[in-house]
Design a protein around this motif. Structure first.
Motif, PDB file in Angstrom:
ATOM      1  N   CYS A 165      16.667   6.784  90.202  1.00 53.93           N
ATOM      2  CA  CYS A 165      16.794   6.950  88.754  1.00 53.93           C
ATOM      3  C   CYS A 165      18.280   7.055  88.398  1.00 53.93           C
ATOM      4  O   CYS A 165      18.804   8.165  88.280  1.00 53.93           O
ATOM      5  N   PRO A 166      18.948   5.922  88.235  1.00 47.79           N
ATOM      6  CA  PRO A 166      20.375   5.950  87.887  1.00 47.79           C
ATOM      7  C   PRO A 166      20.659   6.691  86.577  1.00 47.79           C
ATOM      8  O   PRO A 166      21.677   7.372  86.465  1.00 47.79           O
ATOM      9  N   LEU A 167      19.766   6.593  85.602  1.00 48.10           N
ATOM     10  CA  LEU A 167      19.970   7.327  84.349  1.00 48.10           C
ATOM     11  C   LEU A 167      19.888   8.839  84.566  1.00 48.10           C
ATOM     12  O   LEU A 167      20.588   9.609  83.909  1.00 48.10           O
ATOM     13  N   CYS A 168      19.052   9.261  85.509  1.00 45.76           N
ATOM     14  CA  CYS A 168      18.957  10.689  85.836  1.00 45.76           C
ATOM     15  C   CYS A 168      20.260  11.165  86.475  1.00 45.76           C
ATOM     16  O   CYS A 168      20.728  12.267  86.184  1.00 45.76           O
ATOM     17  N   ASP A 169      20.831  10.323  87.347  1.00 44.15           N
ATOM     18  CA  ASP A 169      22.108  10.660  87.976  1.00 44.15           C
ATOM     19  C   ASP A 169      23.202  10.819  86.924  1.00 44.15           C
ATOM     20  O   ASP A 169      23.984  11.777  86.974  1.00 44.15           O
ATOM     21  N   GLU A 170      23.233   9.910  85.968  1.00 45.45           N
ATOM     22  CA  GLU A 170      24.212   9.999  84.871  1.00 45.45           C
ATOM     23  C   GLU A 170      23.996  11.281  84.060  1.00 45.45           C
ATOM     24  O   GLU A 170      24.952  11.966  83.692  1.00 45.45           O
ATOM     25  N   ALA A 171      22.748  11.585  83.785  1.00 42.80           N
ATOM     26  CA  ALA A 171      22.414  12.771  82.983  1.00 42.80           C
ATOM     27  C   ALA A 171      22.871  14.045  83.689  1.00 42.80           C
ATOM     28  O   ALA A 171      23.447  14.938  83.057  1.00 42.80           O
ATOM     29  N   ARG A 172      22.639  14.123  85.017  1.00 46.42           N
ATOM     30  CA  ARG A 172      23.081  15.299  85.776  1.00 46.42           C
ATOM     31  C   ARG A 172      24.596  15.476  85.652  1.00 46.42           C
ATOM     32  O   ARG A 172      25.079  16.599  85.487  1.00 46.42           O
ATOM     33  N   GLU A 173      25.328  14.374  85.745  1.00 47.79           N
ATOM     34  CA  GLU A 173      26.789  14.434  85.634  1.00 47.79           C
ATOM     35  C   GLU A 173      27.220  14.919  84.249  1.00 47.79           C
ATOM     36  O   GLU A 173      28.135  15.736  84.128  1.00 47.79           O
ATOM     37  N   GLU A 174      26.557  14.416  83.207  1.00 47.68           N
ATOM     38  CA  GLU A 174      26.893  14.836  81.842  1.00 47.68           C
ATOM     39  C   GLU A 174      26.643  16.320  81.616  1.00 47.68           C
ATOM     40  O   GLU A 174      27.351  16.965  80.840  1.00 47.68           O
ATOM     41  N   LEU A 175      25.635  16.856  82.291  1.00 43.34           N
ATOM     42  CA  LEU A 175      25.264  18.260  82.092  1.00 43.34           C
ATOM     43  C   LEU A 175      26.036  19.213  83.004  1.00 43.34           C
ATOM     44  O   LEU A 175      25.965  20.429  82.828  1.00 43.34           O
ATOM     45  N   GLU A 176      26.768  18.683  83.936  1.00 40.79           N
ATOM     46  CA  GLU A 176      27.515  19.498  84.908  1.00 40.79           C
ATOM     47  C   GLU A 176      28.375  20.591  84.255  1.00 40.79           C
ATOM     48  O   GLU A 176      28.358  21.739  84.704  1.00 40.79           O
ATOM     49  N   PRO A 177      29.133  20.294  83.186  1.00 38.30           N
ATOM     50  CA  PRO A 177      29.975  21.337  82.582  1.00 38.30           C
ATOM     51  C   PRO A 177      29.189  22.528  82.010  1.00 38.30           C
ATOM     52  O   PRO A 177      29.753  23.582  81.773  1.00 38.30           O
ATOM     53  N   TYR A 178      27.899  22.362  81.800  1.00 36.81           N
ATOM     54  CA  TYR A 178      27.071  23.401  81.183  1.00 36.81           C
ATOM     55  C   TYR A 178      26.249  24.193  82.205  1.00 36.81           C
ATOM     56  O   TYR A 178      25.524  25.102  81.832  1.00 36.81           O
ATOM     57  N   LYS A 179      26.351  23.848  83.477  1.00 36.32           N
ATOM     58  CA  LYS A 179      25.408  24.343  84.489  1.00 36.32           C
ATOM     59  C   LYS A 179      25.342  25.860  84.632  1.00 36.32           C
ATOM     60  O   LYS A 179      24.336  26.389  85.064  1.00 36.32           O
ATOM     61  N   ARG A 180      26.386  26.577  84.247  1.00 42.80           N
ATOM     62  CA  ARG A 180      26.358  28.042  84.352  1.00 42.80           C
ATOM     63  C   ARG A 180      25.559  28.690  83.217  1.00 42.80           C
ATOM     64  O   ARG A 180      25.282  29.884  83.260  1.00 42.80           O
ATOM     65  N   ARG A 181      25.201  27.891  82.236  1.00 40.69           N
ATOM     66  CA  ARG A 181      24.531  28.438  81.054  1.00 40.69           C
ATOM     67  C   ARG A 181      23.015  28.303  81.091  1.00 40.69           C
ATOM     68  O   ARG A 181      22.324  28.776  80.194  1.00 40.69           O
ATOM     69  N   PHE A 182      22.479  27.643  82.131  1.00 42.24           N
ATOM     70  CA  PHE A 182      21.030  27.485  82.215  1.00 42.24           C
ATOM     71  C   PHE A 182      20.586  27.413  83.666  1.00 42.24           C
ATOM     72  O   PHE A 182      21.381  27.195  84.571  1.00 42.24           O
TER      73      PHE A 182
END
Length: 118
Positions: free
Chosen positions: A43-60
């Motif tokens: 799922c390449p789109l899932c991989d992209e999504a994980r990268e986009e959300l990386e800066p927020y990972k401490r909040r959830f």
């Protein structure tokens, strides 16, 4: 799902801990929203999504559901043509791509609710 199981066991241990750190872990984690990614491989789109959300990972708390596993057949039937799909605290949030503005707005709303409940 394994992450959530591990997390819940950790929280149970922390909840019964006599150490301040253990109780802090329980308190901090229990108040974080849960972001669920419904995915499959590849799922390449899932991989992209994980990268986009990386800066927020401490909040959830992040969990992934592999929709191709037999125990997740309900999610496969629902989302097989739409991954990545995200739920925030069990409610549908977005699909196909990360909508950062929508994500930030909903995350902030939940954080404010949690702050008000303490």
């Amino acid at each position: 799902m394994m992450v959530l199981c591990f997390l819940s066991r950790t929280l149970q241990l922390a909840r019964h801990s006599s150490s301040p750190l253990g109780r802090q872990l329980c308190s901090a984690s229990a108040n974080k929203p849960v972001l669920t990614l419904f995915t499959k491989k590849p799922c390449p789109l899932c991989d992209e999504a994980r990268e986009e959300l990386e800066p927020y990972k401490r909040r959830f708390i992040f969990q992934e559901v592999d929709i191709t596993l037999p125990e997740n057949s309900v999610w496969y039937d629902k989302y097989k043509y739409d991954i990545p799909v995200f739920h925030l605290n069990g409610k549908f949030l977005m699909k196909h791509r990360v909508d950062i503005q929508k994500f930030e707005d909903q995350l902030m709303k939940l954080e404010l609710q949690n702050d008000g409940n303490q």
